[in-house]
Write a protein that holds these residues in place. Structure first.
Motif, PDB file in Angstrom:
ATOM      1  N   UNK A 105      -4.275  34.681  11.077  1.00 53.15           N
ATOM      2  CA  UNK A 105      -4.420  33.763  12.195  1.00 53.15           C
ATOM      3  C   UNK A 105      -3.542  32.544  11.936  1.00 53.15           C
ATOM      4  N   UNK A 106      -2.971  32.012  12.988  1.00 57.81           N
ATOM      5  CA  UNK A 106      -2.193  30.792  12.853  1.00 57.81           C
ATOM      6  C   UNK A 106      -3.117  29.584  12.906  1.00 57.81           C
ATOM      7  N   UNK A 107      -3.033  28.724  11.890  1.00 57.10           N
ATOM      8  CA  UNK A 107      -3.856  27.519  11.810  1.00 57.10           C
ATOM      9  C   UNK A 107      -2.951  26.323  11.497  1.00 57.10           C
ATOM     10  N   UNK A 108      -3.396  25.137  11.900  1.00 63.97           N
ATOM     11  CA  UNK A 108      -2.659  23.910  11.600  1.00 63.97           C
ATOM     12  C   UNK A 108      -3.148  23.319  10.285  1.00 63.97           C
ATOM     13  N   UNK A 109      -2.216  22.969   9.422  1.00 63.23           N
ATOM     14  CA  UNK A 109      -2.564  22.312   8.163  1.00 63.23           C
ATOM     15  C   UNK A 109      -1.661  21.092   7.989  1.00 63.23           C
ATOM     16  N   UNK A 110      -2.167  20.112   7.236  1.00 61.50           N
ATOM     17  CA  UNK A 110      -1.389  18.912   6.952  1.00 61.50           C
ATOM     18  C   UNK A 110      -0.460  19.170   5.784  1.00 61.50           C
ATOM     19  N   UNK A 111       0.786  18.770   5.948  1.00 62.58           N
ATOM     20  CA  UNK A 111       1.781  18.945   4.891  1.00 62.58           C
ATOM     21  C   UNK A 111       2.433  17.582   4.640  1.00 62.58           C
ATOM     22  N   UNK A 112       2.461  17.164   3.371  1.00 63.14           N
ATOM     23  CA  UNK A 112       3.062  15.877   3.035  1.00 63.14           C
ATOM     24  C   UNK A 112       4.532  15.880   3.423  1.00 63.14           C
ATOM     25  N   UNK A 113       4.964  14.790   4.062  1.00 66.68           N
ATOM     26  CA  UNK A 113       6.346  14.662   4.527  1.00 66.68           C
ATOM     27  C   UNK A 113       7.108  13.610   3.726  1.00 66.68           C
ATOM     28  N   UNK A 114       6.494  12.428   3.564  1.00 69.45           N
ATOM     29  CA  UNK A 114       7.186  11.327   2.918  1.00 69.45           C
ATOM     30  C   UNK A 114       6.153  10.317   2.418  1.00 69.45           C
ATOM     31  N   UNK A 115       6.345   9.794   1.206  1.00 70.18           N
ATOM     32  CA  UNK A 115       5.479   8.755   0.656  1.00 70.18           C
ATOM     33  C   UNK A 115       6.272   7.453   0.615  1.00 70.18           C
ATOM     34  N   UNK A 116       5.690   6.401   1.218  1.00 69.30           N
ATOM     35  CA  UNK A 116       6.400   5.125   1.368  1.00 69.30           C
ATOM     36  C   UNK A 116       5.430   3.953   1.187  1.00 69.30           C
ATOM     37  N   UNK A 117       5.994   2.745   1.124  1.00 70.93           N
ATOM     38  CA  UNK A 117       5.208   1.515   1.030  1.00 70.93           C
ATOM     39  C   UNK A 117       4.902   0.990   2.427  1.00 70.93           C
ATOM     40  N   UNK A 149       0.859  -1.186   0.000  1.00 72.09           N
ATOM     41  CA  UNK A 149       0.000   0.000   0.000  1.00 72.09           C
ATOM     42  C   UNK A 149       0.898   1.240   0.000  1.00 72.09           C
ATOM     43  N   UNK A 150       0.548   2.214  -0.823  1.00 70.02           N
ATOM     44  CA  UNK A 150       1.328   3.460  -0.896  1.00 70.02           C
ATOM     45  C   UNK A 150       0.684   4.468   0.039  1.00 70.02           C
ATOM     46  N   UNK A 151       1.398   4.856   1.099  1.00 64.19           N
ATOM     47  CA  UNK A 151       0.865   5.804   2.078  1.00 64.19           C
ATOM     48  C   UNK A 151       1.716   7.070   2.079  1.00 64.19           C
ATOM     49  N   UNK A 152       1.136   8.142   2.605  1.00 70.12           N
ATOM     50  CA  UNK A 152       1.861   9.401   2.747  1.00 70.12           C
ATOM     51  C   UNK A 152       1.824   9.819   4.206  1.00 70.12           C
ATOM     52  N   UNK A 153       2.992  10.006   4.777  1.00 70.50           N
ATOM     53  CA  UNK A 153       3.099  10.551   6.127  1.00 70.50           C
ATOM     54  C   UNK A 153       2.959  12.057   6.026  1.00 70.50           C
ATOM     55  N   UNK A 154       2.172  12.621   6.934  1.00 71.37           N
ATOM     56  CA  UNK A 154       1.938  14.058   6.927  1.00 71.37           C
ATOM     57  C   UNK A 154       2.287  14.653   8.282  1.00 71.37           C
ATOM     58  N   UNK A 155       2.863  15.850   8.245  1.00 71.43           N
ATOM     59  CA  UNK A 155       3.139  16.628   9.454  1.00 71.43           C
ATOM     60  C   UNK A 155       2.082  17.715   9.569  1.00 71.43           C
ATOM     61  N   UNK A 156       1.718  18.039  10.785  1.00 72.20           N
ATOM     62  CA  UNK A 156       0.862  19.196  11.012  1.00 72.20           C
ATOM     63  C   UNK A 156       1.765  20.388  11.247  1.00 72.20           C
ATOM     64  N   UNK A 157       1.620  21.397  10.394  1.00 71.56           N
ATOM     65  CA  UNK A 157       2.451  22.595  10.515  1.00 71.56           C
ATOM     66  C   UNK A 157       1.552  23.810  10.720  1.00 71.56           C
ATOM     67  N   UNK A 158       2.084  24.787  11.412  1.00 69.11           N
ATOM     68  CA  UNK A 158       1.337  26.015  11.685  1.00 69.11           C
ATOM     69  C   UNK A 158       1.655  27.027  10.594  1.00 69.11           C
ATOM     70  N   UNK A 159       0.586  27.530   9.949  1.00 71.56           N
ATOM     71  CA  UNK A 159       0.744  28.556   8.918  1.00 71.56           C
ATOM     72  C   UNK A 159      -0.213  29.702   9.210  1.00 71.56           C
ATOM     73  N   UNK A 160       0.073  30.837   8.616  1.00 72.31           N
ATOM     74  CA  UNK A 160      -0.782  32.009   8.790  1.00 72.31           C
ATOM     75  C   UNK A 160      -1.762  32.077   7.631  1.00 72.31           C
ATOM     76  N   UNK A 161      -3.051  32.208   7.944  1.00 68.79           N
ATOM     77  CA  UNK A 161      -4.061  32.291   6.883  1.00 68.79           C
ATOM     78  C   UNK A 161      -4.291  33.741   6.461  1.00 68.79           C
ATOM     79  N   UNK A 162      -5.290  33.957   5.602  1.00 73.46           N
ATOM     80  CA  UNK A 162      -5.564  35.291   5.064  1.00 73.46           C
ATOM     81  C   UNK A 162      -5.958  36.294   6.145  1.00 73.46           C
ATOM     82  N   UNK A 163      -6.509  35.791   7.257  1.00 79.10           N
ATOM     83  CA  UNK A 163      -6.942  36.670   8.347  1.00 79.10           C
ATOM     84  C   UNK A 163      -5.831  36.866   9.385  1.00 79.10           C
TER      85      UNK A 163
END
Length: 109
Positions: A24-36, A8-22
């Motif tokens: 405000x700091x929000x958490x978003x998922x960011x792809x880290x590594x794709x592995x079997x 199965x091909x999976x993607x590990x994701x990190x939650x990172x804090x980014x600033x949105x249009x308003x």
């Protein structure tokens, strides 16, 4: 475990804090590594909450050993998201990792 079972091909994701249009700091998922990996259900549990039935399923996801995987990450497999609960290095051999995860599925019913 045979490496060929990591099919199965999976993607590990990190939650990172980014600033949105308003600004405000929000958490978003960011792809880290794709592995079997291999994905196997461990147990299931259903319960009633706020007039919705939620199924909480526990999975064991097995991958080749990697030292940069942490419990604050999540795993994406297709449209499914798994929250990491525990990371186990069987017999501390640094060959495989068994990642215990929970997938929450909401059913309207």
């Amino acid at each position: 475990m045979k490496i060929s079972s990591l099919n199965k091909r999976i993607t590990l994701q990190k939650l990172v804090e980014v600033e949105n249009e308003a600004n405000e700091n929000v958490l978003v998922s960011q792809d880290f590594k794709t592995i079997w990996a291999s994905i196997a259900p461990v147990k299931g549990r259903e319960y009633l909450e706020a007039k919705k039935i939620q199924a909480e399923l526990t999975y064991k996801i097995t991958i080749r050993y990697a030292k940069d995987i942490t419990p604050d990450m999540q795993i994406r497999y297709g449209e499914r998201i798994f929250n990491i609960k525990d990371i186990i290095d069987p017999f501390e051999k640094h060959e495989l990792l068994e990642i215990m995860c929970i997938e929450k599925v909401v059913k309207n019913g």
